[in-house]
Design a protein around this motif. Structure first.
Motif, PDB file in Angstrom:
ATOM      1  N   LEU A  41      36.945   6.298 -25.558  1.00 54.24           N
ATOM      2  CA  LEU A  41      37.224   5.040 -26.272  1.00 54.24           C
ATOM      3  C   LEU A  41      38.515   5.211 -27.049  1.00 54.24           C
ATOM      4  CD1 LEU A  41      34.263   3.354 -28.175  1.00 54.24           C
ATOM      5  CD2 LEU A  41      35.462   2.576 -26.129  1.00 54.24           C
ATOM      6  N   ARG A  42      39.514   4.443 -26.680  1.00 57.48           N
ATOM      7  CA  ARG A  42      40.788   4.576 -27.403  1.00 57.48           C
ATOM      8  C   ARG A  42      40.835   3.621 -28.585  1.00 57.48           C
ATOM      9  NH1 ARG A  42      45.539   4.383 -23.132  1.00 57.48           N
ATOM     10  NH2 ARG A  42      44.013   3.463 -21.738  1.00 57.48           N
ATOM     11  N   ASP A  43      41.616   3.986 -29.609  1.00 54.98           N
ATOM     12  CA  ASP A  43      41.778   3.073 -30.741  1.00 54.98           C
ATOM     13  C   ASP A  43      42.408   1.773 -30.234  1.00 54.98           C
ATOM     14  OD1 ASP A  43      40.696   4.994 -32.269  1.00 54.98           O
ATOM     15  OD2 ASP A  43      42.528   5.554 -33.340  1.00 54.98           O
ATOM     16  N   LEU A  44      42.150   0.726 -30.985  1.00 53.85           N
ATOM     17  CA  LEU A  44      42.492  -0.599 -30.494  1.00 53.85           C
ATOM     18  C   LEU A  44      43.652  -1.187 -31.295  1.00 53.85           C
ATOM     19  CD1 LEU A  44      40.964  -2.469 -28.457  1.00 53.85           C
ATOM     20  CD2 LEU A  44      39.811  -3.448 -30.450  1.00 53.85           C
ATOM     21  N   SER A  45      44.677  -1.630 -30.583  1.00 53.75           N
ATOM     22  CA  SER A  45      45.793  -2.278 -31.270  1.00 53.75           C
ATOM     23  C   SER A  45      45.331  -3.665 -31.721  1.00 53.75           C
ATOM     24  CB  SER A  45      46.965  -2.384 -30.288  1.00 53.75           C
ATOM     25  OG  SER A  45      47.840  -3.389 -30.707  1.00 53.75           O
ATOM     26  N   ILE A  46      45.413  -3.929 -33.023  1.00 51.48           N
ATOM     27  CA  ILE A  46      44.822  -5.179 -33.517  1.00 51.48           C
ATOM     28  C   ILE A  46      45.808  -6.070 -34.289  1.00 51.48           C
ATOM     29  CG2 ILE A  46      42.396  -4.474 -33.578  1.00 51.48           C
ATOM     30  CD1 ILE A  46      42.895  -3.890 -36.614  1.00 51.48           C
ATOM     31  N   VAL A 100      57.463  -1.698 -24.074  1.00 53.02           N
ATOM     32  CA  VAL A 100      57.560  -2.265 -25.413  1.00 53.02           C
ATOM     33  C   VAL A 100      57.225  -1.192 -26.433  1.00 53.02           C
ATOM     34  CG1 VAL A 100      56.517  -3.928 -27.008  1.00 53.02           C
ATOM     35  CG2 VAL A 100      56.917  -4.586 -24.655  1.00 53.02           C
ATOM     36  N   GLU A 101      58.003  -1.168 -27.484  1.00 53.08           N
ATOM     37  CA  GLU A 101      57.621  -0.327 -28.626  1.00 53.08           C
ATOM     38  C   GLU A 101      57.450  -1.266 -29.794  1.00 53.08           C
ATOM     39  OE1 GLU A 101      59.709   3.909 -27.585  1.00 53.08           O
ATOM     40  OE2 GLU A 101      59.831   3.080 -29.610  1.00 53.08           O
ATOM     41  N   GLU A 102      56.249  -1.287 -30.299  1.00 53.40           N
ATOM     42  CA  GLU A 102      55.939  -2.285 -31.317  1.00 53.40           C
ATOM     43  C   GLU A 102      55.175  -1.605 -32.438  1.00 53.40           C
ATOM     44  OE1 GLU A 102      53.634  -6.609 -31.472  1.00 53.40           O
ATOM     45  OE2 GLU A 102      53.337  -5.297 -29.772  1.00 53.40           O
ATOM     46  N   GLU A 103      55.504  -1.964 -33.666  1.00 60.14           N
ATOM     47  CA  GLU A 103      54.686  -1.494 -34.780  1.00 60.14           C
ATOM     48  C   GLU A 103      53.365  -2.261 -34.692  1.00 60.14           C
ATOM     49  OE1 GLU A 103      56.233  -0.841 -39.119  1.00 60.14           O
ATOM     50  OE2 GLU A 103      55.276  -2.803 -39.000  1.00 60.14           O
ATOM     51  N   SER A 104      52.274  -1.555 -34.850  1.00 61.70           N
ATOM     52  CA  SER A 104      50.993  -2.244 -34.717  1.00 61.70           C
ATOM     53  C   SER A 104      49.950  -1.605 -35.622  1.00 61.70           C
ATOM     54  CB  SER A 104      50.529  -2.163 -33.262  1.00 61.70           C
ATOM     55  OG  SER A 104      49.219  -2.646 -33.134  1.00 61.70           O
ATOM     56  N   TYR A 105      49.054  -2.432 -36.090  1.00 61.18           N
ATOM     57  CA  TYR A 105      47.873  -1.887 -36.759  1.00 61.18           C
ATOM     58  C   TYR A 105      46.849  -1.527 -35.702  1.00 61.18           C
ATOM     59  CZ  TYR A 105      49.628  -3.315 -41.317  1.00 61.18           C
ATOM     60  OH  TYR A 105      50.374  -3.443 -42.456  1.00 61.18           O
ATOM     61  N   PHE A 106      46.132  -0.465 -35.995  1.00 59.21           N
ATOM     62  CA  PHE A 106      45.098  -0.015 -35.053  1.00 59.21           C
ATOM     63  C   PHE A 106      43.743   0.026 -35.733  1.00 59.21           C
ATOM     64  CE2 PHE A 106      48.897   1.355 -33.044  1.00 59.21           C
ATOM     65  CZ  PHE A 106      48.619   1.356 -31.687  1.00 59.21           C
ATOM     66  N   PHE A 107      42.732  -0.269 -34.959  1.00 58.49           N
ATOM     67  CA  PHE A 107      41.357  -0.092 -35.423  1.00 58.49           C
ATOM     68  C   PHE A 107      40.845   1.215 -34.818  1.00 58.49           C
ATOM     69  CE2 PHE A 107      36.766  -0.540 -34.541  1.00 58.49           C
ATOM     70  CZ  PHE A 107      36.311  -0.604 -35.853  1.00 58.49           C
ATOM     71  N   ARG A 108      40.236   2.028 -35.679  1.00 61.57           N
ATOM     72  CA  ARG A 108      39.792   3.362 -35.259  1.00 61.57           C
ATOM     73  C   ARG A 108      38.515   3.273 -34.402  1.00 61.57           C
ATOM     74  NH1 ARG A 108      42.397   7.253 -38.129  1.00 61.57           N
ATOM     75  NH2 ARG A 108      42.819   6.098 -40.042  1.00 61.57           N
ATOM     76  N   LEU A 109      38.647   2.655 -33.264  1.00 65.65           N
ATOM     77  CA  LEU A 109      37.473   2.465 -32.397  1.00 65.65           C
ATOM     78  C   LEU A 109      36.896   3.804 -31.940  1.00 65.65           C
ATOM     79  CD1 LEU A 109      35.689   0.383 -30.901  1.00 65.65           C
ATOM     80  CD2 LEU A 109      37.302   0.485 -29.000  1.00 65.65           C
ATOM     81  N   SER A 110      37.794   4.776 -31.693  1.00 62.89           N
ATOM     82  CA  SER A 110      37.337   6.084 -31.190  1.00 62.89           C
ATOM     83  C   SER A 110      36.313   6.711 -32.139  1.00 62.89           C
ATOM     84  CB  SER A 110      38.523   7.023 -30.997  1.00 62.89           C
ATOM     85  OG  SER A 110      39.226   7.142 -32.217  1.00 62.89           O
ATOM     86  N   ALA A 111      36.473   6.434 -33.436  1.00 61.01           N
ATOM     87  CA  ALA A 111      35.566   7.035 -34.427  1.00 61.01           C
ATOM     88  C   ALA A 111      34.168   6.415 -34.355  1.00 61.01           C
ATOM     89  CB  ALA A 111      36.140   6.859 -35.829  1.00 61.01           C
ATOM     90  N   TRP A 112      34.057   5.279 -33.655  1.00 64.97           N
ATOM     91  CA  TRP A 112      32.768   4.568 -33.624  1.00 64.97           C
ATOM     92  C   TRP A 112      31.964   4.816 -32.360  1.00 64.97           C
ATOM     93  CZ3 TRP A 112      30.360   2.575 -37.624  1.00 64.97           C
ATOM     94  CH2 TRP A 112      31.113   2.484 -38.794  1.00 64.97           C
TER      95      TRP A 112
END
Ligand code: ME8
Length: 521
Positions: A203-208, A159-171
């Protein structure tokens, strides 16, 4: 009252794709017992539960049932709400994620995360399992008949999907620093270590957000997207306090929560994602996430296909409300996995509630009713054995219970209560009031007084676990409503001699199996 200390406890909000079973009931009862204990101990308690109504799983369950999604969630949510009266839960709010107050809160926290620069729009590409609503890494998949299959058995598609991500890696660093500074944040301790080691890795960024279906909270400013169900769901804990208004009285009073109680299956969401979202939004993380263990039924996983799930209605029908509550809390150390076996339930309920506690109360009150003109006798001088039991009941037990409840060790607290019950039963056997009746009636009165007073304290301390039965015990002793909290577990509130009582009736019935009934009759 202004001077009461606040205490806020939550259950997970349950998905409305399934009917409530033993697992959900267990979490809710554990929270209820804690909420009642704290209320009786003088805290201003808020206890929240509710339902999680968005996301693909729920949408698919409604489609499968051939029902309009909103009508479907209304119906299933009601099944969860019905556990409240059924199991005597004292929650003072029931939240549904489809309510306007919640949509407002979820969008509120989203906007905060955007403002903080922690949300960005990108493309997600990867192996997606529709059924699990999750992406999998290439290395996790196996080829089955030319199809990619996830470890769960679900088929995946690219799947290729446009998604918003949360910058979890930065936390990552901030989360690790937070865990270091709050060693009690995750309990039991083994789970704390698990969480820390997970975050110590990559920790990878999270697709939200999702664009493949629309049963969710719309992303502010981009209607093509709905929020990923977990960012929506976790926010419920602050919605119920009035968020996004951080000046709301409940928010100011109750946040950060004392406990989010969850099953171990959803620990990561609560102990990693949720504090990261909160810190990013400039809010405080909760004080503790307690992950309890997993129940099996007669040695097997609870599952729809096996049809072995036990519903809260089954529990009540088989054992009664209070006995079910007692067994679930007593059988398994909170935090451990547990197995539900009918035989264990019957044995435990009969031995602890019917034979030990129930008998103690029934024997004592019957003797008082019969031999003391239907009144709590006036005691004479207390001997060493009397003082010992009174001290155990009035002074020594409750502080121990508080220590156990502070660690959520409800099973240990119940052991302590049963220890007192056993001591009282030993006392009655040693003192033998039935013999004293002829030999020394004045001494008999003192012994029965000591026992009645012990039962009063036991009634008070059992209120969180078996609220109805414990109330009945206190009714039998004619304890007034304003003397039914933990401040009354003390010699200062001892039952007055001369209190008239009615003819007692047994409070904790013995469970008699059908075969036994037949054998007896
Ligand atoms: O996970 N043993 O909802 P859910 C013990 N909506 N506890 C059990 C259990 C079992 N066999 N089965 C279920 C969700 N539970 C999300 C939560 S929170 C912001 C969102 C209990 O309906 C246990 O508490 O799948 C577990 O965590 C919860 O039900 C999962 O409920």
């Amino acid at each position: 009252m202004a001077d009461k200390k606040p205490f806020y406890i939550t259950t997970p909000i349950y998905y409305v794709n399934d009917i409530p079973h033993l697992g959900h009931t267990y979490t809710s009862i554990a929270c209820d017992v804690m909420a009642r204990f704290k209320t009786l101990d003088g805290y201003d308690v808020k206890f929240l539960t509710g339902t999680d109504e968005h996301g693909l799983k729920v949408y698919q369950a409604a489609s499968k049932a051939g029902v309009d999604t909103q009508a479907f969630v209304d119906k299933v949510s009601q099944n969860f709400r019905d556990i409240q009266p059924l199991m005597n839960l004292s929650n003072d709010d029931f939240i549904r994620t489809t309510e306007p107050r919640h949509i407002k809160a979820a969008q509120g926290i989203w906007n905060k995360l955007v403002e903080a620069g922690d949300i960005y729009l990108d493309k997600y590409s990867g192996w997606y399992a529709m059924r699990d609503e999750a992406y999998y890494g290439e290395d996790e998949l196996t080829d089955v008949d030319g199809k990619k299959v996830a470890p769960s058995g679900a088929e995946c598609e690219w799947v290729e999907e446009e998604s918003y991500f949360f910058r979890l890696s930065a936390w990552r660093e901030k989360l690790l620093a937070f865990y270091e500074a709050h060693p009690d944040f995750v309990q039991p301790e083994g789970r704390y270590n698990e969480v820390k080691s997970f975050v110590s890795g990559e920790l990878r960024d999270l697709s939200i957000s999702r664009t493949t279906f629309d049963w969710g909270v719309p992303v502010p400013g981009n209607d093509k997207h709905v929020m990923y169900v977990w960012i929506d769901a976790l926010t419920n804990y602050i919605t119920a306090l009035g968020y996004p208004d951080t000046e709301a009285p409940d928010y100011k009073k109750f946040w950060p929560a004392d406990y989010h109680v969850v099953g171990k299956d959803i620990l990561r969401f609560h102990a990693v994602y949720w504090p990261a979202f909160l810190m990013a939004a400039g809010l405080e993380p909760p004080q503790c996430v307690f992950a309890h263990g997993w129940w099996t039924i007669e040695g097997q996983k609870m599952s729809k296909s096996l049809g072995n799930a036990i519903s809260p209605h089954d529990l009540v029908e088989r054992y009664g409300v209070d006995a079910s509550r007692y067994f679930l809390m007593r059988h398994v150390p909170f935090g451990n996995d547990g197995n539900f076996a009918h035989e264990d339930a019957v044995n435990r309920i009969n031995s602890d509630l019917a034979n030990s506690l129930g008998n103690l109360a029934q024997r004592t009150l019957s003797m008082i009713h019969k031999n003391c003109d239907g009144q709590i006798p006036h005691p004479g001088e207390f001997l060493e054995a009397d003082k010992n039991l009174l001290d155990h009941a009035q002074s020594r037990t409750l502080p121990g219970l508080r220590r156990q409840f502070d660690k959520f060790m409800i099973h240990r607290a119940l052991e302590d209560v049963m220890h007192l019950v056993n001591e009282a039963n030993t006392y009655i056997d040693h003192q033998a009031p039935w013999t004293l009746k002829k030999e020394d009636p004045e001494r008999m009165k003192t012994v029965l007084y000591v026992l009645a007073e012990t039962i009063r304290c036991l009634g008070l301390m059992m209120l969180p676990i078996t609220p109805d039965s414990a109330s009945k015990m206190l009714d039998q002793l004619k304890i007034p409503a304003d003397a039914r909290d933990f401040s009354a577990v003390s010699a200062d509130s001892a039952i007055p001699g001369g209190t008239p009582i009615d003819k007692p009736e047994g409070i904790f019935p013995r469970i008699v199996e059908e075969e036994q009934q037949q054998a007896a009759g």
